[in-house]
Design an enzyme around this catalytic site. Structure first.
Site, PDB file in Angstrom:
ATOM      1  N   LYS A   1     -22.167  29.188   0.772  1.00  0.00           N
ATOM      2  CA  LYS A   1     -21.040  29.100  -0.165  1.00  0.00           C
ATOM      3  C   LYS A   1     -21.001  27.703  -0.785  1.00  0.00           C
ATOM      4  O   LYS A   1     -21.069  26.699  -0.079  1.00  0.00           O
ATOM      5  CB  LYS A   1     -19.725  29.381   0.560  1.00  0.00           C
TER       6      LYS A   1
ATOM      7  N   THR B   1      11.128  -8.902  -8.329  1.00  0.00           N
ATOM      8  CA  THR B   1      11.377 -10.270  -7.872  1.00  0.00           C
ATOM      9  C   THR B   1      10.580 -10.592  -6.611  1.00  0.00           C
ATOM     10  O   THR B   1      10.063 -11.709  -6.462  1.00  0.00           O
ATOM     11  CB  THR B   1      12.887 -10.481  -7.620  1.00  0.00           C
TER      12      THR B   1
ATOM     13  N   SER C   1     -18.543  25.496   2.752  1.00  0.00           N
ATOM     14  CA  SER C   1     -17.803  26.137   3.832  1.00  0.00           C
ATOM     15  C   SER C   1     -18.428  25.801   5.175  1.00  0.00           C
ATOM     16  O   SER C   1     -19.646  25.668   5.299  1.00  0.00           O
ATOM     17  CB  SER C   1     -17.791  27.655   3.638  1.00  0.00           C
ATOM     18  N   SER C   2     -17.577  25.683   6.173  1.00  0.00           N
ATOM     19  CA  SER C   2     -18.050  25.461   7.538  1.00  0.00           C
ATOM     20  C   SER C   2     -18.263  26.779   8.279  1.00  0.00           C
ATOM     21  O   SER C   2     -18.726  26.776   9.417  1.00  0.00           O
ATOM     22  CB  SER C   2     -17.045  24.597   8.302  1.00  0.00           C
TER      23      SER C   2
ATOM     24  N   SER D   1      11.437 -16.136 -15.608  1.00  0.00           N
ATOM     25  CA  SER D   1      12.230 -15.238 -14.776  1.00  0.00           C
ATOM     26  C   SER D   1      11.332 -14.066 -14.419  1.00  0.00           C
ATOM     27  O   SER D   1      10.381 -13.758 -15.148  1.00  0.00           O
ATOM     28  CB  SER D   1      13.458 -14.733 -15.551  1.00  0.00           C
ATOM     29  N   THR D   2      11.627 -13.434 -13.305  1.00  0.00           N
ATOM     30  CA  THR D   2      10.898 -12.204 -13.000  1.00  0.00           C
ATOM     31  C   THR D   2      10.964 -11.239 -14.178  1.00  0.00           C
ATOM     32  O   THR D   2      10.005 -10.517 -14.473  1.00  0.00           O
ATOM     33  CB  THR D   2      11.494 -11.526 -11.749  1.00  0.00           C
ATOM     34  N   ASN D   3      12.104 -11.275 -14.880  1.00  0.00           N
ATOM     35  CA  ASN D   3      12.360 -10.271 -15.905  1.00  0.00           C
ATOM     36  C   ASN D   3      11.550 -10.457 -17.179  1.00  0.00           C
ATOM     37  O   ASN D   3      11.509  -9.556 -18.020  1.00  0.00           O
ATOM     38  CB  ASN D   3      13.854 -10.247 -16.240  1.00  0.00           C
TER      39      ASN D   3
END
Length: 467
Positions: free
Chosen positions: A318, A95, A312-313, A134-136
């Site tokens: 890698k 709603t 990899s740091s 309706s929202t529904n």
């Protein structure tokens, strides 16, 4: 100042939303993430269709109907996106989102008529924009409209992935690699066969997703609050479904029992389940890729996934299988979303499901994630995957798979003993066979040759020859 049944509240002058949206904004500061844009677009199509039909049938003045349609078109083009402010996680069965859309349309249309935002005597969010709705009935309809194009796109992308896997099946058709069951050495296979199996799984996913659209075409628009159609004239009910089909370009059809579509969400569970099935296959495939790519020196190293970034740091050189990891992560998210959709659908009560916003958010997120992830996996992982022929050959030579070829000739127990001795002494299984006189050199050679060609049947034996 605007007023509702709970009292009055001050709405910012530059806002196109109104008091209903303001209350929802205050009530649901949950995720910081607005409702999925595709739901908003779908709701705008529903509102445009309703205004068009209500104008043609005389329920709305021509100026009001036209003003709403023009506002919807502007909003569909991206105007005022920042005015759709309700949080993705909300109570109320949608709603809040429906009213957000109603108010923004109304205020924009009011300006087109020369009025001032908030002057709802000209165009009212509920009496005019939400007329006969309706929202529904609009929210479940909107979710279907939002999901169908995404399903079509994803089905097409799964078809391209299938083709990519089939290309690898052909590329690696002449390479024999060691098959593995339960992560242990098993019988040899052609490397291309594994990709053929992956392609078959992708083909099933493609077809299932393509067919799932049929489940979403049935809409309950016109059913209003509980599916009975109260306050929606019959002429409107039939005409609005036709109009929505026309402007959406989708094969939508009015449900012959709108109450079912209003309260039962199993269709979305079904679609999500098919997405989960695709995610399961993608997770399995990406896991195989990562395992066979592992190493390269300390692992299996038979596959070589494309290097796309440093891994990899701290460890130079890698490179990680990040694309395969990405598709695995997306698959896990889709599987998790399926659980949320299942629980939300099962938690509906009586004539309505209050949790449809969660269903919408989860389903659309799964579709969008897959749509973004599958092409990346196809193009940046599958497409550039290579095989290390020497590594495949080395693993095949060093394994004890020759024992399986000897079983029809010497029996399972004798083959197991020889395999054990070969593993302990470092000698080859074929050497031990020849030394013990259990198989002639010709039989052994033929068995090994046929084993390497992974043909069906008993290695080294024709149907006319006795064992």
């Amino acid at each position: 100042m605007e007023q509702d049944a709970l009292g009055s509240a001050a709405v910012p002058k530059d806002a196109y939303y109104g008091i209903h949206t303001l209350r929802a904004k205050d009530n649901f500061p949950i995720s910081g993430r607005p409702v999925n844009r595709r739901i908003i677009e779908a709701l705008l199509l529903v509102k445009k269709a309703a205004a068009t039909v209500n104008g043609k049938l005389g329920f709305l003045a021509a100026s009001v109907s036209s003003g709403i349609q023009i506002a919807c078109d502007e909003l569909l083009s991206g105007e005022l996106d920042d005015q759709f402010v309700t949080d993705a996680y909300q109570g109320g069965a949608g709603t809040s989102t429906n009213m957000n859309v109603n108010e923004v349309i109304a205020n924009l249309a009011i300006e087109h008529l020369g009025g001032t935002k908030g002057d709802y005597r000209l165009i009212h969010p509920i009496d005019h924009v939400n007329l006969h709705q309706s929202t529904n009935d609009v929210y479940p309809t909107a979710l279907r409209i939002a999901a169908i194009p995404l399903l079509r796109t994803l089905s097409g992308q799964m078809a391209l992935l299938q083709e990519g896997l089939q290309a690898k099946e052909k590329e690696f058709a002449d390479i024999v690699r060691l098959g593995r069951t339960q992560l242990m050495d098993a019988l040899p296979i052609m490397a291309g066969q594994s990709f053929g199996a992956y392609a078959k799984a992708a083909a099933r996913d493609r077809w299932r997703l393509y067919k799932a659209e049929e489940r979403l075409r049935e809409i309950n628009l016109g059913g209003t609050a509980v599916g009975t159609g109260m306050n929606a004239p019959p002429g409107y009910v039939y005409a609005v479904a036709e109009e929505l089909r026309e402007i959406s370009g989708l094969g939508l059809s009015r449900s012959d029992f709108p109450m079912d579509v209003t309260q039962n969400m199993d269709v979305f569970v079904e679609v999500s389940g098919l997405l989960k099935a695709a995610a399961v296959n993608l997770l399995k495939i990406s896991g195989d890729f990562r395992l066979l790519n592992s190493g390269p020196d300390g692992g299996i190293g038979e596959y070589k996934l494309p290097p796309v970034q440093a891994g990899s740091s701290i460890m130079p050189g890698k490179v990680n299988p990040v694309i395969a990891e990405m598709i695995g992560s997306v698959s896990m998210r889709v599987i998790a979303n399926d659980t949320a959709i299942t629980l939300a659908a099962a938690s509906g009560q009586l004539e309505l499901n209050a949790f449809i916003p969660l269903i919408a958010e989860s389903l659309l997120e799964s579709l969008e994630l897959m749509i973004h992830a599958v092409p990346v996996f196809h193009e940046r992982c599958v497409g550039g995957l290579k095989l290390d022929r020497e590594r495949c050959s080395d693993h095949l030579e060093r394994c004890g798979v020759m024992a399986a070829a000897a079983v029809p000739y010497i029996g399972y127990d004798a083959a197991a003993e020889l395999h054990k001795e070969a593993a302990a002494t470092g000698r080859t299984f074929a050497d031990l066979l020849e030394e013990r006189g259990l198989m002639t050199e010709m039989q052994g050679s033929a068995a090994i040759q046929q084993l390497r060609s992974v043909q069906a049947g008993i290695p080294g034996h024709t149907e006319r020859d006795p064992l």
